[in-house]
Scaffold this active site. Sequence first.
Site, PDB file in Angstrom:
ATOM      1  N   LYS A  81      74.937 -11.524  35.667  1.00 39.72           N
ATOM      2  CA  LYS A  81      74.826 -12.303  34.296  1.00 39.72           C
ATOM      3  C   LYS A  81      74.393 -11.010  33.599  1.00 39.72           C
ATOM      4  O   LYS A  81      73.687 -10.029  33.990  1.00 39.72           O
ATOM      5  CB  LYS A  81      73.925 -13.438  34.394  1.00 39.72           C
ATOM      6  N   GLY A 182      72.543 -33.893  20.506  1.00 41.24           N
ATOM      7  CA  GLY A 182      74.385 -32.489  20.198  1.00 41.24           C
ATOM      8  C   GLY A 182      74.863 -32.371  20.190  1.00 41.24           C
ATOM      9  O   GLY A 182      75.924 -33.047  20.726  1.00 41.24           O
ATOM     10  N   GLY A 184      77.839 -30.557  18.384  1.00 33.64           N
ATOM     11  CA  GLY A 184      78.486 -28.992  18.761  1.00 33.64           C
ATOM     12  C   GLY A 184      79.478 -28.914  19.477  1.00 33.64           C
ATOM     13  O   GLY A 184      80.317 -30.362  19.493  1.00 33.64           O
ATOM     14  N   VAL A 186      80.416 -28.653  22.403  1.00 31.33           N
ATOM     15  CA  VAL A 186      80.454 -29.571  23.377  1.00 31.33           C
ATOM     16  C   VAL A 186      80.433 -31.438  23.114  1.00 31.33           C
ATOM     17  O   VAL A 186      80.939 -32.176  23.816  1.00 31.33           O
ATOM     18  CB  VAL A 186      79.372 -29.507  25.104  1.00 31.33           C
TER      19      VAL A 186
HETATM   20  P1  NAD Z   1      76.781 -25.241  20.270  1.00 30.19           P
HETATM   21  O1  NAD Z   1      75.929 -24.347  19.644  1.00 30.19           O
HETATM   22  O2  NAD Z   1      78.405 -25.626  19.273  1.00 30.19           O
HETATM   23  O3  NAD Z   1      76.064 -26.811  19.548  1.00 30.19           O
HETATM   24  C1  NAD Z   1      75.219 -27.659  20.025  1.00 30.19           C
HETATM   25  C2  NAD Z   1      74.184 -28.753  19.230  1.00 30.19           C
HETATM   26  O4  NAD Z   1      73.066 -28.544  19.135  1.00 30.19           O
HETATM   27  C3  NAD Z   1      74.094 -27.884  17.556  1.00 30.19           C
HETATM   28  O5  NAD Z   1      75.041 -28.806  16.518  1.00 30.19           O
HETATM   29  C4  NAD Z   1      72.597 -27.714  17.061  1.00 30.19           C
HETATM   30  O6  NAD Z   1      72.253 -28.485  15.853  1.00 30.19           O
HETATM   31  C5  NAD Z   1      71.833 -29.080  18.255  1.00 30.19           C
HETATM   32  N1  NAD Z   1      70.780 -29.299  18.657  1.00 30.19           N
HETATM   33  C6  NAD Z   1      69.406 -28.035  18.717  1.00 30.19           C
HETATM   34  N2  NAD Z   1      69.067 -28.469  19.347  1.00 30.19           N
HETATM   35  C7  NAD Z   1      69.490 -30.061  19.058  1.00 30.19           C
HETATM   36  C8  NAD Z   1      67.668 -31.020  19.494  1.00 30.19           C
HETATM   37  N3  NAD Z   1      66.639 -30.617  19.562  1.00 30.19           N
HETATM   38  N4  NAD Z   1      68.329 -31.876  19.112  1.00 30.19           N
HETATM   39  C9  NAD Z   1      69.943 -32.170  18.842  1.00 30.19           C
HETATM   40  N5  NAD Z   1      70.730 -31.444  18.665  1.00 30.19           N
HETATM   41  C10 NAD Z   1      69.767 -30.245  19.112  1.00 30.19           C
HETATM   42  O7  NAD Z   1      76.780 -25.326  21.385  1.00 30.19           O
HETATM   43  P2  NAD Z   1      77.295 -26.250  22.724  1.00 30.19           P
HETATM   44  O8  NAD Z   1      78.975 -24.779  23.332  1.00 30.19           O
HETATM   45  O9  NAD Z   1      78.010 -27.469  22.637  1.00 30.19           O
HETATM   46  O10 NAD Z   1      76.752 -25.990  23.729  1.00 30.19           O
HETATM   47  C11 NAD Z   1      75.655 -27.315  24.040  1.00 30.19           C
HETATM   48  C12 NAD Z   1      74.792 -26.832  25.889  1.00 30.19           C
HETATM   49  O11 NAD Z   1      76.423 -26.771  26.217  1.00 30.19           O
HETATM   50  C13 NAD Z   1      74.208 -25.525  25.451  1.00 30.19           C
HETATM   51  O12 NAD Z   1      73.796 -26.423  26.465  1.00 30.19           O
HETATM   52  C14 NAD Z   1      75.917 -24.649  26.207  1.00 30.19           C
HETATM   53  O13 NAD Z   1      74.286 -23.508  27.157  1.00 30.19           O
HETATM   54  C15 NAD Z   1      75.666 -25.779  27.474  1.00 30.19           C
HETATM   55  N6  NAD Z   1      77.157 -25.254  27.616  1.00 30.19           N
HETATM   56  C16 NAD Z   1      77.978 -24.983  27.053  1.00 30.19           C
HETATM   57  C17 NAD Z   1      79.563 -24.686  27.246  1.00 30.19           C
HETATM   58  C18 NAD Z   1      80.569 -23.838  26.637  1.00 30.19           C
HETATM   59  O14 NAD Z   1      81.721 -24.107  26.617  1.00 30.19           O
HETATM   60  N7  NAD Z   1      80.405 -24.307  25.289  1.00 30.19           N
HETATM   61  C19 NAD Z   1      79.297 -24.189  29.173  1.00 30.19           C
HETATM   62  C20 NAD Z   1      78.473 -24.664  29.793  1.00 30.19           C
HETATM   63  C21 NAD Z   1      77.718 -25.125  29.113  1.00 30.19           C
END
Ligand code: NAD
Length: 354
Positions: A81, A182, A184, A186
């Site tokens: 990382k 959440g 977003g 994922v």
């Molecule tokens: P994203 O930014 O697209 O979505 C995250 C969502 O969570 C946003 O809509 C945000 O408004 C919401 N959020 C933040 N705080 C919140 C809370 N307290 N309560 C409710 N909603 C809240 O991010 P993502 O890519 O969907 O990733 C989500 C999680 O998955 C993160 O922890 C990320 O590290 C993990 N992750 C993502 C991937 C990937 O491929 N994108 C891979 C492994 C892990």
Amino acid sequence: MTAFWTEPDYDDHELVELVRDPHSGLTAIIAVHSTHLGPGAGGTRFWHYAEPKDAMRDALRLSRGMSYKNAMAGLPMGGGKAVILADEDGTKTPDLLAAFGDAVEALGGKYVTAEDVGIGEADMSAVAERTSYVSGLPVEDGQAGGDPGPFTAMGIYLGIKAAVEHKLGKDSMEGVHVAIQGTGSVGGGVARLLAKDGAKLTLSDIDEDRAARLASELGANTVSPDRIMGVTCDVFSPNALGAILDDEGVARLDCAIVAGGANNQLARAHHGKVLADRGILYAPDYVINAGGIISVTLEYLCRTEGQPCDINEVRKRIAQIPERLVEIWRESERSDLSPDVVADRMAQERIGRR
Ligand code: NAD
């Protein structure tokens, strides 16, 4: 730099390097935890840290996490990382990205970088001008790589189905109630896949409009962010923040299963046992959320080693996530250790640390 080997998160990391480039203003830390299975792979985080020691902690913890994630995903990659210590304004210049690319190149392939928080596809393309040890670059349709979110969502969806079968004995998601924190990239993807199977969904996001739009598209309910962890449901799926499973968070849960994509869900190591003691089945985060890294890694191996680039190979490997989870849950029941501890031990064994 402080003596990083005295930090509590230092875990015999093979390499920890401070990168300074006065010309561009770059300050970064590159940490490689293990190259036992292959080059140390993991994204670059661009973040303004209050204290340099916070950046060091992130680099050490996240690189070890990548060793475990890659090992459990069956990928020929170790764990690494990088963190770039952004200034207060988050100034990111072409010179800074070029200097970072040079630093990655200088490691000669011990570390392979990709996107993480604060770093997008365009930034990685800039880094790729200076080094070939990069993944997460733009790809054509039908090929491994590109936005990892949908692949991560697919693995979580399959993992939730496996958990429901394992814990509740149901082979269909029809009417199974999933509360999603959440919505977003994922969480939204998981919700859409579950809706197709007739699951009952409760959604929540701090961007309440975002959750409401998705809920109306899928015929789901919404609750405010402070209520989602207390919803009475079959599955709680955290897809927003890490460290939500602390004493208070676990006490509030009213579900049979926790399975979601957020990284580092357990606030402290012992919270895995607290969940198990409450009879809640936990899907270890770095096992269930590996879909994206599988895609990104196959993109890299396709470009650098001529391995299959086909998206179907990514899908085939993501389809193995449920088997891995079931193996962990069975071993957990047999050994009376919580699933997170079982997963850590399996990962440590795979990287030759046990
Ligand atoms: P994203 O930014 O697209 O979505 C995250 C969502 O969570 C946003 O809509 C945000 O408004 C919401 N959020 C933040 N705080 C919140 C809370 N307290 N309560 C409710 N909603 C809240 O991010 P993502 O890519 O969907 O990733 C989500 C999680 O998955 C993160 O922890 C990320 O590290 C993990 N992750 C993502 C991937 C990937 O491929 N994108 C891979 C492994 C892990």
